[in-house]
Design a protein around this motif. Sequence first.
Motif, PDB file in Angstrom:
ATOM      1  N   TRP A 217       0.810  -1.213   0.000  1.00  0.00           N
ATOM      2  CA  TRP A 217       0.000   0.000   0.000  1.00  0.00           C
ATOM      3  C   TRP A 217       0.849   1.271   0.000  1.00  0.00           C
ATOM      4  CZ3 TRP A 217      -5.160   1.001  -0.474  1.00  0.00           C
ATOM      5  CH2 TRP A 217      -5.993  -0.133  -0.590  1.00  0.00           C
ATOM      6  N   LYS A 218       1.867   1.328   0.835  1.00  0.00           N
ATOM      7  CA  LYS A 218       2.686   2.537   0.910  1.00  0.00           C
ATOM      8  C   LYS A 218       3.343   2.852  -0.421  1.00  0.00           C
ATOM      9  CE  LYS A 218       6.311   4.737   3.668  1.00  0.00           C
ATOM     10  NZ  LYS A 218       7.268   4.559   4.798  1.00  0.00           N
ATOM     11  N   ALA A 219       3.891   1.838  -1.063  1.00  0.00           N
ATOM     12  CA  ALA A 219       4.580   2.041  -2.338  1.00  0.00           C
ATOM     13  C   ALA A 219       3.618   2.467  -3.439  1.00  0.00           C
ATOM     14  CB  ALA A 219       5.295   0.753  -2.748  1.00  0.00           C
ATOM     15  N   ALA A 220       2.344   2.091  -3.334  1.00  0.00           N
ATOM     16  CA  ALA A 220       1.369   2.391  -4.386  1.00  0.00           C
ATOM     17  C   ALA A 220       1.050   3.884  -4.477  1.00  0.00           C
ATOM     18  CB  ALA A 220       0.097   1.600  -4.143  1.00  0.00           C
ATOM     19  N   PHE A 221       1.366   4.651  -3.418  1.00  0.00           N
ATOM     20  CA  PHE A 221       1.073   6.085  -3.411  1.00  0.00           C
ATOM     21  C   PHE A 221       2.274   6.936  -3.820  1.00  0.00           C
ATOM     22  CE2 PHE A 221      -2.271   4.448  -0.694  1.00  0.00           C
ATOM     23  CZ  PHE A 221      -3.358   5.258  -1.010  1.00  0.00           C
ATOM     24  N   THR A 222       3.379   6.304  -4.153  1.00  0.00           N
ATOM     25  CA  THR A 222       4.612   7.050  -4.446  1.00  0.00           C
ATOM     26  C   THR A 222       5.241   6.578  -5.750  1.00  0.00           C
ATOM     27  OG1 THR A 222       5.943   5.471  -3.180  1.00  0.00           O
ATOM     28  CG2 THR A 222       5.073   7.391  -1.989  1.00  0.00           C
ATOM     29  N   VAL A 223       6.248   7.338  -6.179  1.00  0.00           N
ATOM     30  CA  VAL A 223       7.064   6.959  -7.341  1.00  0.00           C
ATOM     31  C   VAL A 223       8.494   6.784  -6.839  1.00  0.00           C
ATOM     32  CG1 VAL A 223       7.889   7.620  -9.628  1.00  0.00           C
ATOM     33  CG2 VAL A 223       5.600   8.330  -8.866  1.00  0.00           C
ATOM     34  N   ARG A 224       9.035   5.580  -6.986  1.00  0.00           N
ATOM     35  CA  ARG A 224      10.382   5.317  -6.492  1.00  0.00           C
ATOM     36  C   ARG A 224      11.428   6.047  -7.331  1.00  0.00           C
ATOM     37  NH1 ARG A 224       9.477  -1.119  -5.832  1.00  0.00           N
ATOM     38  NH2 ARG A 224       7.963  -0.589  -7.448  1.00  0.00           N
ATOM     39  N   ARG A 225      12.442   6.567  -6.668  1.00  0.00           N
ATOM     40  CA  ARG A 225      13.486   7.316  -7.375  1.00  0.00           C
ATOM     41  C   ARG A 225      14.230   6.451  -8.380  1.00  0.00           C
ATOM     42  NH1 ARG A 225      16.423  10.856  -2.550  1.00  0.00           N
ATOM     43  NH2 ARG A 225      14.561  12.071  -1.940  1.00  0.00           N
ATOM     44  N   THR A 226      14.314   5.175  -8.097  1.00  0.00           N
ATOM     45  CA  THR A 226      15.066   4.271  -8.981  1.00  0.00           C
ATOM     46  C   THR A 226      14.231   3.759 -10.152  1.00  0.00           C
ATOM     47  OG1 THR A 226      14.442   2.418  -7.546  1.00  0.00           O
ATOM     48  CG2 THR A 226      16.550   3.511  -7.091  1.00  0.00           C
ATOM     49  N   ALA A 227      12.941   4.096 -10.170  1.00  0.00           N
ATOM     50  CA  ALA A 227      12.062   3.583 -11.230  1.00  0.00           C
ATOM     51  C   ALA A 227      12.446   4.175 -12.584  1.00  0.00           C
ATOM     52  CB  ALA A 227      10.611   3.915 -10.904  1.00  0.00           C
ATOM     53  N   LYS A 228      12.449   3.331 -13.604  1.00  0.00           N
ATOM     54  CA  LYS A 228      12.771   3.764 -14.970  1.00  0.00           C
ATOM     55  C   LYS A 228      11.861   3.062 -15.954  1.00  0.00           C
ATOM     56  CE  LYS A 228      17.698   4.562 -14.042  1.00  0.00           C
ATOM     57  NZ  LYS A 228      19.097   4.168 -14.416  1.00  0.00           N
ATOM     58  N   GLY A 229      11.770   3.612 -17.139  1.00  0.00           N
ATOM     59  CA  GLY A 229      11.037   2.969 -18.226  1.00  0.00           C
ATOM     60  C   GLY A 229       9.582   2.713 -17.893  1.00  0.00           C
ATOM     61  N   ILE A 230       9.157   1.481 -18.156  1.00  0.00           N
ATOM     62  CA  ILE A 230       7.751   1.114 -17.938  1.00  0.00           C
ATOM     63  C   ILE A 230       7.374   1.283 -16.476  1.00  0.00           C
ATOM     64  CG2 ILE A 230       6.087  -0.775 -18.002  1.00  0.00           C
ATOM     65  CD1 ILE A 230       7.590  -1.879 -20.413  1.00  0.00           C
ATOM     66  N   ARG A 231       8.257   0.872 -15.567  1.00  0.00           N
ATOM     67  CA  ARG A 231       7.958   0.963 -14.138  1.00  0.00           C
ATOM     68  C   ARG A 231       7.735   2.419 -13.717  1.00  0.00           C
ATOM     69  NH1 ARG A 231       8.377  -2.217  -9.783  1.00  0.00           N
ATOM     70  NH2 ARG A 231       9.368  -3.872 -10.997  1.00  0.00           N
ATOM     71  N   PHE A 232       8.589   3.323 -14.203  1.00  0.00           N
ATOM     72  CA  PHE A 232       8.445   4.740 -13.846  1.00  0.00           C
ATOM     73  C   PHE A 232       7.094   5.286 -14.328  1.00  0.00           C
ATOM     74  CE2 PHE A 232       8.729   9.163 -15.277  1.00  0.00           C
ATOM     75  CZ  PHE A 232       8.990   9.801 -14.066  1.00  0.00           C
ATOM     76  N   ASN A 233       6.760   5.005 -15.570  1.00  0.00           N
ATOM     77  CA  ASN A 233       5.496   5.514 -16.117  1.00  0.00           C
ATOM     78  C   ASN A 233       4.291   4.905 -15.401  1.00  0.00           C
ATOM     79  OD1 ASN A 233       5.959   7.315 -18.635  1.00  0.00           O
ATOM     80  ND2 ASN A 233       7.436   5.661 -18.880  1.00  0.00           N
ATOM     81  N   ARG A 234       4.395   3.603 -15.041  1.00  0.00           N
ATOM     82  CA  ARG A 234       3.288   2.962 -14.345  1.00  0.00           C
ATOM     83  C   ARG A 234       3.113   3.551 -12.938  1.00  0.00           C
ATOM     84  NH1 ARG A 234       4.636  -2.056 -14.936  1.00  0.00           N
ATOM     85  NH2 ARG A 234       5.697  -2.348 -12.943  1.00  0.00           N
ATOM     86  N   GLU A 235       4.215   3.748 -12.235  1.00  0.00           N
ATOM     87  CA  GLU A 235       4.109   4.284 -10.880  1.00  0.00           C
ATOM     88  C   GLU A 235       3.641   5.746 -10.891  1.00  0.00           C
ATOM     89  OE1 GLU A 235       7.716   3.647  -8.745  1.00  0.00           O
ATOM     90  OE2 GLU A 235       7.468   1.448  -8.682  1.00  0.00           O
ATOM     91  N   LEU A 236       4.136   6.539 -11.843  1.00  0.00           N
ATOM     92  CA  LEU A 236       3.703   7.937 -11.938  1.00  0.00           C
ATOM     93  C   LEU A 236       2.222   8.015 -12.307  1.00  0.00           C
ATOM     94  CD1 LEU A 236       4.428  10.941 -11.881  1.00  0.00           C
ATOM     95  CD2 LEU A 236       5.098  10.742 -14.297  1.00  0.00           C
ATOM     96  N   HIS A 237       1.803   7.202 -13.257  1.00  0.00           N
ATOM     97  CA  HIS A 237       0.400   7.137 -13.696  1.00  0.00           C
ATOM     98  C   HIS A 237      -0.507   6.773 -12.518  1.00  0.00           C
ATOM     99  CE1 HIS A 237      -2.397   6.720 -17.176  1.00  0.00           C
ATOM    100  NE2 HIS A 237      -3.041   5.863 -16.395  1.00  0.00           N
ATOM    101  N   GLY A 238      -0.097   5.747 -11.748  1.00  0.00           N
ATOM    102  CA  GLY A 238      -0.923   5.291 -10.640  1.00  0.00           C
ATOM    103  C   GLY A 238      -0.935   6.240  -9.460  1.00  0.00           C
ATOM    104  N   ALA A 239       0.237   6.801  -9.111  1.00  0.00           N
ATOM    105  CA  ALA A 239       0.323   7.686  -7.947  1.00  0.00           C
ATOM    106  C   ALA A 239      -0.461   8.973  -8.179  1.00  0.00           C
ATOM    107  CB  ALA A 239       1.786   7.996  -7.631  1.00  0.00           C
ATOM    108  N   VAL A 240      -0.268   9.595  -9.342  1.00  0.00           N
ATOM    109  CA  VAL A 240      -1.022  10.816  -9.647  1.00  0.00           C
ATOM    110  C   VAL A 240      -2.511  10.502  -9.719  1.00  0.00           C
ATOM    111  CG1 VAL A 240      -1.422  12.627 -11.368  1.00  0.00           C
ATOM    112  CG2 VAL A 240       0.915  11.911 -10.834  1.00  0.00           C
ATOM    113  N   GLY A 241      -2.838   9.350 -10.290  1.00  0.00           N
ATOM    114  CA  GLY A 241      -4.236   8.973 -10.416  1.00  0.00           C
ATOM    115  C   GLY A 241      -4.937   8.798  -9.087  1.00  0.00           C
ATOM    116  N   ILE A 242      -4.276   8.123  -8.131  1.00  0.00           N
ATOM    117  CA  ILE A 242      -4.954   7.870  -6.848  1.00  0.00           C
ATOM    118  C   ILE A 242      -5.041   9.130  -6.004  1.00  0.00           C
ATOM    119  CG2 ILE A 242      -2.890   7.152  -5.560  1.00  0.00           C
ATOM    120  CD1 ILE A 242      -6.499   5.710  -5.370  1.00  0.00           C
TER     121      ILE A 242
END
Length: 432
Positions: A217-242
């Motif tokens: 749950w905690k990770a789902a609300f944030t974008v990890r600094r190490t995220a790149k490529g598909i993971r970065f876009n998915r985390e940014l998409h989800g965090a901004v969305g929620i």
Amino acid sequence: MAPRPQRRTVRYWLLQLHLWIGLILMLPLVMMGITGAVLVYAHDIEHLLGQGEPAAKTVGEWRSPSELIEAAKAATKEPGRIPIAVRWPIEVGEPAAVRLSRPGMANERGQFRGGDRQQGGQGQSQAQGQSQGQAQGRVPVRSPFAGSLQILIDPVSLELLETQQAMTGWVRFFHDLHGHIFIAGGLGREIVGWLGVAMLVLGCSGLYLWWPKAGQWKAAFTVRRTAKGIRFNRELHGAVGIWSLVLFMVVNFTGVYLAFPQQISAAVNTVWPGRDMRVAQFQARVEPMRGATAINLDEALALAKERVPDARFLNAFLPTRPDQALRIGMIRPGHGEGAPAITVIIDPWRKSIVDVFDPQTLSTGESIIAWQRALHYGQGLGGGYKFLVFVSGVIIPLFAVTGFLMWWLKRRNRRAGERAKAAILAAAQSAD
């Protein structure tokens, strides 16, 4: 033995729905977000560009609405224009305004979406009895303000400050693009309404797809600094969305209401019964009395003030036909600009109040309907809410870019994997 076909889950189908609605409608949805964001601050931008309303500098007591109307009528000699609305300023230093109709509007027959026409003669008396049925929620094909002239007046000195056509220039361009994509007659507004429905589907399906597993749950609300490529876009998409989901859904639901007011009002009234706000406020009908003289605006205002003594005049919408009621808007101290005002419906022939819509006494369903426009435009709840509505439009391009990049990167990686697999098989076959 052939592999078993993979079972399609609810998540799979929601992902396909979310993906293809986003890809197919990406450009029009981005357009709606950008134009909506601009319109939130349109008047502020006008002032920055020196295009805003002129200031009223005379100090003193504001003149009566009737005096404002007489001053506006004296300012234009164009025949066929009649006063249809008048408003006092919200704050000291702002101009008062009088709306004069498009030429000849008083002689036009009312036309409504769906081809329903307002009948004259005997039909007028029938219309009053049927207003809760046939007239429910009808939307005019052409706004009474279309082609109108706005006269800005100093509320103290009655000096003419400016004469404006109904919304023009770049604000009109953005308003028409956002409101009905330049398609007149109601069809454009309905298309925009369905784009709003698509946004709501994206919001609901996005919530389901975002929902994290236990321990994540905690990770789902944030974008990890190490995220790149598909993971970065998915985390940014989800965090901004929620983080923006509630506001995103509110703004889009209210937009759907503005496109389909009669359907949404009926649905809300089914859950929380109340008066039909659109019929009672905007389509109220009265029966003219032979030999009687209609009440004047000052008398009507006195009636309204008697009913709501702790409020002051804001605006009045004047009847253009004998069977129309007179509508007066009142506000109390501390009223937020754009928030629902008190509306007093007056029968000008019987000199009596037909109904009062007071935000303090509205039912739950009536309050929901009354707030739809203000919530959509970022009004009535202060500058913080206005900014959040602006942000809700700006983030739509972000959703589009991150969603597209996720799809494109996955597609590129899958094709690269298929090519690598094919190359390995080809090399193995040549070795044999």
